[in-house]
Design a protein around this motif. Structure first.
Motif, short mmCIF file in Angstrom:
data_model
loop_
_atom_site.label_atom_id
_atom_site.label_comp_id
_atom_site.label_asym_id
_atom_site.label_seq_id
_atom_site.Cartn_x
_atom_site.Cartn_y
_atom_site.Cartn_z
N ALA A 149 -3.91 2.96 15.10
CA ALA A 149 -3.58 3.98 14.11
C ALA A 149 -2.07 4.19 13.98
N TYR A 150 -1.28 3.33 14.64
CA TYR A 150 0.17 3.54 14.66
C TYR A 150 0.47 4.99 15.05
N GLY A 151 -0.09 5.40 16.18
CA GLY A 151 -0.03 6.79 16.61
C GLY A 151 1.35 7.41 16.51
N GLY A 152 1.42 8.57 15.90
CA GLY A 152 2.66 9.30 15.75
C GLY A 152 3.40 9.05 14.46
N TRP A 153 3.10 7.96 13.79
CA TRP A 153 3.78 7.65 12.52
C TRP A 153 3.10 8.40 11.39
N GLN A 154 3.85 9.18 10.65
CA GLN A 154 3.31 10.03 9.60
C GLN A 154 3.20 9.32 8.25
N GLY A 191 0.83 -1.20 0.00
CA GLY A 191 0.00 0.00 0.00
C GLY A 191 0.86 1.24 0.00
N GLY A 192 0.19 2.39 -0.18
CA GLY A 192 0.89 3.67 -0.22
C GLY A 192 0.30 4.66 0.77
N ARG A 193 0.72 5.89 0.63
CA ARG A 193 0.33 6.96 1.54
C ARG A 193 -0.90 7.67 0.99
N THR A 194 -1.82 8.06 1.85
CA THR A 194 -3.00 8.80 1.42
C THR A 194 -3.06 10.15 2.12
N VAL A 195 -3.54 11.14 1.39
CA VAL A 195 -3.72 12.48 1.94
C VAL A 195 -5.13 12.95 1.63
N PHE A 196 -5.58 13.96 2.37
CA PHE A 196 -6.87 14.58 2.10
C PHE A 196 -6.72 15.58 0.94
N ALA A 197 -7.84 16.14 0.53
CA ALA A 197 -7.83 17.08 -0.59
C ALA A 197 -6.95 18.30 -0.34
N ASP A 198 -6.79 18.68 0.94
CA ASP A 198 -5.97 19.84 1.28
C ASP A 198 -4.49 19.48 1.43
N GLY A 199 -4.16 18.22 1.18
CA GLY A 199 -2.77 17.79 1.26
C GLY A 199 -2.33 17.27 2.60
N LEU A 200 -3.18 17.40 3.62
CA LEU A 200 -2.83 16.91 4.94
C LEU A 200 -2.91 15.38 4.99
N LEU A 201 -2.11 14.79 5.84
CA LEU A 201 -2.04 13.34 5.95
C LEU A 201 -3.38 12.74 6.33
N ASN A 202 -3.77 11.70 5.61
CA ASN A 202 -4.91 10.86 5.98
C ASN A 202 -4.32 9.54 6.47
N ILE A 203 -4.39 9.30 7.77
CA ILE A 203 -3.73 8.12 8.35
C ILE A 203 -4.40 6.82 7.93
N ILE A 223 -2.61 -4.19 8.35
CA ILE A 223 -3.73 -4.03 7.40
C ILE A 223 -3.45 -2.90 6.44
N VAL A 224 -3.49 -3.20 5.15
CA VAL A 224 -3.48 -2.17 4.11
C VAL A 224 -4.93 -1.95 3.70
N VAL A 225 -5.36 -0.71 3.70
CA VAL A 225 -6.76 -0.39 3.41
C VAL A 225 -7.04 -0.53 1.91
N GLY A 226 -8.23 -1.00 1.57
CA GLY A 226 -8.57 -1.33 0.19
C GLY A 226 -8.78 -0.16 -0.73
N CYS A 227 -8.60 1.08 -0.24
CA CYS A 227 -8.71 2.22 -1.14
C CYS A 227 -7.55 2.30 -2.11
N PHE A 228 -6.41 1.69 -1.75
CA PHE A 228 -5.20 1.71 -2.57
C PHE A 228 -4.35 0.52 -2.17
N LEU A 229 -4.73 -0.64 -2.67
CA LEU A 229 -4.13 -1.90 -2.23
C LEU A 229 -3.70 -2.71 -3.44
N LEU A 230 -2.44 -3.08 -3.46
CA LEU A 230 -1.88 -3.91 -4.54
C LEU A 230 -1.62 -5.30 -3.99
N ILE A 231 -2.02 -6.31 -4.75
CA ILE A 231 -1.83 -7.70 -4.34
C ILE A 231 -1.48 -8.53 -5.56
N GLY A 232 -0.60 -9.50 -5.38
CA GLY A 232 -0.27 -10.40 -6.47
C GLY A 232 -1.39 -11.39 -6.74
N ARG A 233 -1.59 -11.71 -8.00
CA ARG A 233 -2.69 -12.63 -8.35
C ARG A 233 -2.54 -14.01 -7.69
#
Length: 312
Positions: free
Chosen positions: A165-170, A120-132, A179-189
Motif C-alpha cells: 500500500a506504499y504505507g504512509g504515502w498520501q 493514474g491519478g488520486r482517488t478519494v472516498f465520497a467524504d473526501g478522505l484519501l482512498n489509497i 500497479i495503477v488500478v483500473g478504476c482510473f487508468l490511462l494507457i497509450g494505444r
C-alpha cells in the motif's frame, strides 16, 4: 468535451447493475473535462437493472454496447479498445465521479512522461478522505508475511510493514508505482496493442496489475499524479463480501504465479494459505456472537483450493 474534431482519448466504462452510478460517472466526466477531446463508450455486462436503456436515454451521444452475457471486466475493455483508434484509452469505473480538470490533467501528465506508458491519478472516498487504492506495489514475500500475521494492518502507515500500500504515502506527489488500478487508468494505444490488452483469464480483479507488470517487463514505469483526482465509490458492482474476497485472492495467486520468480511461488502461495487459515481459526470462537465474520471466513477457507490455483 465531444467535438467534431478527432478525439484523442476513448473513455471506456464497463457497467454491471450500476445504472444510476454510471449515469453520474458520465455526467461528471463531461461536466469536468474541458480541454481533452474524447469519446465515451459504455460496455454493459448483461445488467439486470435496465442500465443500457437508461444510459442511452440520458446520453444519446455516448456509445453503449450491451452484451447479452457478463464477459467480465477484462474482455469488455478489450472489446471496446479493439474497435477504437484514439491515441489513448482511459479506463474509468462506473462508480466514479470525475473532479474538475482530472482527465485534462491526466492526459497532460501522460504527454509529459511518455516513458511511463501507463498513468493514474488520486482517488478519494465520497467524504473526501484519501482512498489509497488507486495504486499498489507488487506483492512480495515480506508483504505477504506481514499481511498473514496482521502486521501490515497494525502499521498501515509504515512503508516497511505495509509495502503493498506504499504505507504512509498520501498519493500527494508524483511517483512511479508498480500497479495503477483500473478504476482510473490511462494507457497509450500502441502499448495496449503491444501487450494485447488485458489477459482474458483475469475475469475480475488482477487484470490491471498483470497489465502494468507486463508493461514493466518491457521497460515502462507506471506513474501517478496527484493533479488528476476522482471520487471512487468502491465495490458497487460486487456486493457479496466473501465472493469478492475469493476473487481478489484468486487474482493475487495468479499475479504470484505469473510474475514472481519460480522459486518464490511456492512460499508465496503458502503464505496466502496461512493468511486465510489464521483468519478462519481466529473467527471460530465468534461463531455465535459474530456470525457474519465467521461465515465469511468459513466460505473463503472452504474454497481455498479454488483461489490458490488462481486463474488457469
Amino acid at each position: 468535451m465531444a467535438t467534431e474534431m478527432r478525439a484523442e482519448v476513448t473513455v471506456i466504462i464497463v457497467s454491471y447493475n450500476t445504472a444510476q452510478l454510471t449515469i453520474k460517472a458520465i455526467d461528471t466526466l463531461y461536466a469536468n473535462t474541458r480541454e481533452t477531446r474524447f469519446d465515451c463508450v459504455v460496455f454493459d455486462n448483461a445488467s439486470q437493472d435496465n442500465s443500457a436503456a437508461l444510459i442511452r436515454a440520458a446520453f444519446p451521444h455516448v456509445r453503449v454496447m450491451a452484451s447479452d452475457q457478463n464477459i467480465g471486466f477484462a474482455a469488455a475493455n478489450n472489446h471496446v479498445a479493439g474497435a477504437s483508434e484514439t491515441p489513448y484509452f482511459l479506463l474509468l469505473n462506473p462508480d466514479t465521479e470525475t473532479h474538475p480538470g482530472a482527465v485534462d490533467a491526466l492526459v497532460k501528465f501522460a504527454k509529459s512522461r511518455p516513458k511511463a506508458g501507463i498513468w493514474g491519478g488520486r482517488t478519494v472516498f465520497a467524504d473526501g478522505l484519501l482512498n489509497i487504492a488507486s495504486c499498489w506495489a507488487i506483492p512480495s514475500l515480506r508483504s505477504l508475511f506481514f499481511r498473514a500475521f496482521g502486521i501490515s494492518a497494525l502499521f498501515r502507515r509504515s512503508a516497511f510493514a505495509n509495502p503493498e500500500a506504499y504505507g504512509g504515502w498520501q498519493r500527494d506527489s508524483i511517483r512511479e508505482v508498480d500497479i495503477v488500478v483500473g478504476c482510473f487508468l490511462l494507457i497509450g494505444r500502441p502499448l495496449w496493442q503491444e501487450l494485447g490488452g488485458f489477459q482474458r483469464k483475469y475475469y475480475m480483479y488482477g487484470e490491471d496489475a498483470d497489465l502494468c507488470l507486463r508493461a514493466r517487463g518491457l521497460g515502462y514505469r507506471s506513474c501517478m499524479t496527484p493533479d488528476a483526482q476522482i471520487t471512487h465509490h468502491v465495490g458497487a458492482s460486487t456486493r457479496q463480501s466473501e465472493e469478492k474476497t475469493i476473487l481478489v485472492m484468486k487474482a493475487r495467486a495468479s499475479i504470484i504465479r505469473d510474475h514472481w520468480p519460480h522459486w518464490k511461488v511456492g512460499p508465496g502461495i503458502a503464505l496466502m494459505w496461512l493468511w486465510a487459515a489464521l483468519r478462519y481459526v481466529a473467527s471460530r470462537p465468534f461463531t455465535r456472537c459474530r456470525r457474519a465474520s465467521a461465515d465469511h471466513w468459513r466460505a473463503v477457507w472452504a474454497r481455498r483450493a479454488e483461489w490458490l490455483r488462481g486463474y488457469a
